[in-house]
Write a protein that holds these residues in place. Structure first.
Motif, PDB file in Angstrom:
ATOM      1  N   LYS A   1       0.838  -1.201   0.000  1.00 27.38           N
ATOM      2  CA  LYS A   1       0.000   0.000   0.000  1.00 27.38           C
ATOM      3  C   LYS A   1       0.873   1.252   0.000  1.00 27.38           C
ATOM      4  O   LYS A   1       0.562   2.249  -0.650  1.00 27.38           O
ATOM      5  N   THR A   2       1.977   1.180   0.743  1.00 30.07           N
ATOM      6  CA  THR A   2       2.911   2.301   0.784  1.00 30.07           C
ATOM      7  C   THR A   2       3.502   2.554  -0.600  1.00 30.07           C
ATOM      8  O   THR A   2       3.613   3.701  -1.049  1.00 30.07           O
ATOM      9  N   LEU A   3       3.888   1.476  -1.297  1.00 29.69           N
ATOM     10  CA  LEU A   3       4.445   1.604  -2.642  1.00 29.69           C
ATOM     11  C   LEU A   3       3.428   2.260  -3.574  1.00 29.69           C
ATOM     12  O   LEU A   3       3.764   3.171  -4.345  1.00 29.69           O
ATOM     13  N   SER A   4       2.184   1.815  -3.490  1.00 34.89           N
ATOM     14  CA  SER A   4       1.133   2.378  -4.348  1.00 34.89           C
ATOM     15  C   SER A   4       0.892   3.850  -4.050  1.00 34.89           C
ATOM     16  O   SER A   4       0.665   4.659  -4.950  1.00 34.89           O
ATOM     17  N   SER A   5       1.000   4.214  -2.754  1.00 28.67           N
ATOM     18  CA  SER A   5       0.732   5.598  -2.359  1.00 28.67           C
ATOM     19  C   SER A   5       1.754   6.584  -2.900  1.00 28.67           C
ATOM     20  O   SER A   5       1.474   7.773  -3.037  1.00 28.67           O
ATOM     21  N   ILE A   6       2.961   6.087  -3.210  1.00 23.77           N
ATOM     22  CA  ILE A   6       3.999   6.978  -3.733  1.00 23.77           C
ATOM     23  C   ILE A   6       4.168   6.815  -5.244  1.00 23.77           C
ATOM     24  O   ILE A   6       5.142   7.269  -5.828  1.00 23.77           O
ATOM     25  N   GLY A   7       3.204   6.106  -5.864  1.00 28.59           N
ATOM     26  CA  GLY A   7       3.219   5.987  -7.313  1.00 28.59           C
ATOM     27  C   GLY A   7       4.097   4.895  -7.869  1.00 28.59           C
ATOM     28  O   GLY A   7       4.467   4.912  -9.037  1.00 28.59           O
ATOM     29  N   VAL A   8       4.452   3.893  -7.051  1.00 28.81           N
ATOM     30  CA  VAL A   8       5.268   2.768  -7.505  1.00 28.81           C
ATOM     31  C   VAL A   8       4.355   1.557  -7.705  1.00 28.81           C
ATOM     32  O   VAL A   8       3.538   1.246  -6.832  1.00 28.81           O
ATOM     33  N   ALA A   9       4.466   0.887  -8.850  1.00 27.40           N
ATOM     34  CA  ALA A   9       3.627  -0.279  -9.138  1.00 27.40           C
ATOM     35  C   ALA A   9       4.040  -1.449  -8.255  1.00 27.40           C
ATOM     36  O   ALA A   9       5.044  -2.111  -8.511  1.00 27.40           O
ATOM     37  N   SER A  10       3.277  -1.716  -7.224  1.00 30.04           N
ATOM     38  CA  SER A  10       3.647  -2.762  -6.272  1.00 30.04           C
ATOM     39  C   SER A  10       3.580  -4.146  -6.893  1.00 30.04           C
ATOM     40  O   SER A  10       4.220  -5.087  -6.414  1.00 30.04           O
ATOM     41  N   GLY A  11       2.801  -4.292  -7.966  1.00 27.24           N
ATOM     42  CA  GLY A  11       2.672  -5.592  -8.602  1.00 27.24           C
ATOM     43  C   GLY A  11       3.950  -6.088  -9.248  1.00 27.24           C
ATOM     44  O   GLY A  11       4.068  -7.266  -9.551  1.00 27.24           O
ATOM     45  N   SER A  12       4.913  -5.202  -9.465  1.00 31.34           N
ATOM     46  CA  SER A  12       6.178  -5.625 -10.075  1.00 31.34           C
ATOM     47  C   SER A  12       7.148  -6.189  -9.042  1.00 31.34           C
ATOM     48  O   SER A  12       8.250  -6.581  -9.378  1.00 31.34           O
ATOM     49  N   PHE A  13       6.718  -6.228  -7.768  1.00 31.02           N
ATOM     50  CA  PHE A  13       7.569  -6.737  -6.694  1.00 31.02           C
ATOM     51  C   PHE A  13       6.984  -8.039  -6.153  1.00 31.02           C
ATOM     52  O   PHE A  13       5.782  -8.132  -5.883  1.00 31.02           O
ATOM     53  N   SER A  14       7.819  -9.052  -5.985  1.00 30.11           N
ATOM     54  CA  SER A  14       7.364 -10.274  -5.333  1.00 30.11           C
ATOM     55  C   SER A  14       7.323 -10.018  -3.829  1.00 30.11           C
ATOM     56  O   SER A  14       7.822  -8.995  -3.333  1.00 30.11           O
ATOM     57  N   ASP A  15       6.736 -10.942  -3.071  1.00 32.32           N
ATOM     58  CA  ASP A  15       6.708 -10.788  -1.618  1.00 32.32           C
ATOM     59  C   ASP A  15       8.123 -10.701  -1.062  1.00 32.32           C
ATOM     60  O   ASP A  15       8.391  -9.937  -0.123  1.00 32.32           O
ATOM     61  N   GLN A  16       9.041 -11.488  -1.667  1.00 33.38           N
ATOM     62  CA  GLN A  16      10.407 -11.462  -1.155  1.00 33.38           C
ATOM     63  C   GLN A  16      11.087 -10.132  -1.447  1.00 33.38           C
ATOM     64  O   GLN A  16      11.885  -9.638  -0.654  1.00 33.38           O
ATOM     65  N   ASP A  17      10.762  -9.518  -2.592  1.00 33.66           N
ATOM     66  CA  ASP A  17      11.294  -8.185  -2.891  1.00 33.66           C
ATOM     67  C   ASP A  17      10.855  -7.198  -1.814  1.00 33.66           C
ATOM     68  O   ASP A  17      11.634  -6.346  -1.377  1.00 33.66           O
ATOM     69  N   VAL A  18       9.589  -7.332  -1.409  1.00 30.86           N
ATOM     70  CA  VAL A  18       9.062  -6.435  -0.375  1.00 30.86           C
ATOM     71  C   VAL A  18       9.781  -6.687   0.946  1.00 30.86           C
ATOM     72  O   VAL A  18      10.156  -5.752   1.657  1.00 30.86           O
ATOM     73  N   ARG A  19       9.971  -7.977   1.275  1.00 32.82           N
ATOM     74  CA  ARG A  19      10.703  -8.307   2.511  1.00 32.82           C
ATOM     75  C   ARG A  19      12.101  -7.687   2.479  1.00 32.82           C
ATOM     76  O   ARG A  19      12.555  -7.111   3.478  1.00 32.82           O
ATOM     77  N   ASN A  20      12.771  -7.835   1.350  1.00 32.41           N
ATOM     78  CA  ASN A  20      14.128  -7.288   1.227  1.00 32.41           C
ATOM     79  C   ASN A  20      14.124  -5.777   1.454  1.00 32.41           C
ATOM     80  O   ASN A  20      15.025  -5.220   2.085  1.00 32.41           O
ATOM     81  N   GLY A  21      13.093  -5.101   0.921  1.00 35.54           N
ATOM     82  CA  GLY A  21      12.985  -3.661   1.115  1.00 35.54           C
ATOM     83  C   GLY A  21      12.754  -3.290   2.571  1.00 35.54           C
ATOM     84  O   GLY A  21      13.343  -2.335   3.083  1.00 35.54           O
ATOM     85  N   LEU A  22      11.896  -4.041   3.244  1.00 39.24           N
ATOM     86  CA  LEU A  22      11.622  -3.788   4.666  1.00 39.24           C
ATOM     87  C   LEU A  22      12.889  -3.985   5.505  1.00 39.24           C
ATOM     88  O   LEU A  22      13.190  -3.195   6.404  1.00 39.24           O
ATOM     89  N   ILE A  23      13.629  -5.037   5.182  1.00 41.92           N
ATOM     90  CA  ILE A  23      14.873  -5.325   5.918  1.00 41.92           C
ATOM     91  C   ILE A  23      15.909  -4.236   5.665  1.00 41.92           C
ATOM     92  O   ILE A  23      16.574  -3.747   6.587  1.00 41.92           O
ATOM     93  N   ALA A  24      16.032  -3.813   4.387  1.00 36.51           N
ATOM     94  CA  ALA A  24      17.007  -2.769   4.035  1.00 36.51           C
ATOM     95  C   ALA A  24      16.660  -1.451   4.713  1.00 36.51           C
ATOM     96  O   ALA A  24      17.540  -0.729   5.198  1.00 36.51           O
TER      97      ALA A  24
END
Length: 305
Positions: A265-288
């Motif tokens: 939801k955060t990605l969508s709110s800033i205009g980034v297509a969240s569908g291009s990220f897998s769940d693991q991509d999101v996890r990696n972003g949260l960890i980073a």
């Protein structure tokens, strides 16, 4: 009387010289204006070679003119950036587009194009980095003889509608070669035999596990190694791949589905297509983001936009 005649002659000479000078200046100004107009029109039509020649012509009629020089320099930077993009040299393209955007004085049309190109370039670089990470993960799985899992990881590239764009040609071709190596190994019973067609970046030397264990290779499924069977079992979809436990935790706690959904939801709110990220991509972003000591939104705005 003679004085009077000489006075008239002098006045006539001055008038002639002045007229010639005025005419020359007028012609120079006219030529300069025509050249600048030609250059600006050429930019509108994206005919940059004509624009460069026109601004150079303007400078011949008015040496050191700041406006003509600014337009010429800006056009040259933009052309260099476009050429770098054609060569997939994103670093040079970014530098040249930035110069074209910031040149003073500048042509407003060219400045807007440079600004738009920089925004697009940021998206391209982000996706190129994502494809590289996916490929590296698939290569690691290939080296571990987890060929089915490796192919499933590569599917994240092949199923992306942008993957065949010219910007990603190199990594796409590497992925194709790696998939062929995986398929060859599976066809040979999953014994770790790599294809000779795979590129140097994905070639690895493995041992023949079937010869050392006596495992039959009568079928591509029955012949899979234990590690490959387990990886295939663990695989949950085209956007997931096997990872270490540390890559699924935040501060020692498993990253939940609700945390991933909130991040999307955060990605969508800033205009980034969240569908291009897998769940693991999101996890990696949260960890980073956590490691950097900033919010996920701040991290995403800095790295994904």
């Amino acid at each position: 009387m003679k004085k009077w005649i000489w006075t008239i002659v002098t006045v006539l000479v001055i008038a002639v010289i002045g007229g010639v000078a005025f005419t020359s200046h007028h012609m120079t100004q006219k030529a300069y204006t025509a050249a600048m107009t030609t250059g600006k029109t050429a930019i509108q039509k994206k005919n940059y070679s004509v624009a460069e020649s026109a601004f150079q012509e303007a400078l011949r009629h008015r040496t050191n003119d700041k406006l003509a020089q600014g337009y010429l320099t800006q056009t040259q930077h933009f052309v260099a950036a476009e050429s770098a993009m054609s060569d997939n040299d994103f670093s040079t393209a970014k530098s040249e587009y930035t110069k074209a955007q910031n040149e003073e004085p500048n042509n407003a049309t060219l400045m807007k194009r440079a600004k738009a190109a920089l925004k697009q370039l940021k998206t391209i670089q982000l996706k190129a980095d994502m494809f590289k990470q996916i490929y590296d993960q698939a290569l690691t799985q290939n080296k571990g003889q987890s060929y089915t899992a490796s192919n499933a990881t590569l599917d994240r590239i092949f199923k992306d509608s942008d993957a065949k764009k010219s910007y990603y040609t190199d990594i796409y071709n590497q992925a194709v070669d790696l998939r062929k190596a995986n398929n060859d190994a599976i066809k040979n019973g999953g014994d770790g035999t790599a294809s000779s067609d795979v590129t140097s970046s994905s070639t690895s030397t493995t041992t023949d596990s079937s010869s050392s264990t006596g495992t039959s290779s009568s079928s591509s499924v029955a012949g899979l190694t234990d590690s490959e069977k387990q990886a295939a079992k663990n695989y949950t979809g085209s956007n997931e791949y096997t990872v270490s436990k540390s890559q699924t935790e935040l501060n020692g706690k498993t990253i939940t589905a609700s945390q991933i959904a909130s991040a999307r939801k955060t990605l969508s709110s800033i205009g980034v297509a969240s569908g291009s990220f897998s769940d693991q991509d999101v996890r990696n972003g949260l960890i980073a983001a956590n490691k950097a000591g900033i919010s996920f939104k701040s991290y995403a705005e800095k790295n994904y936009k």
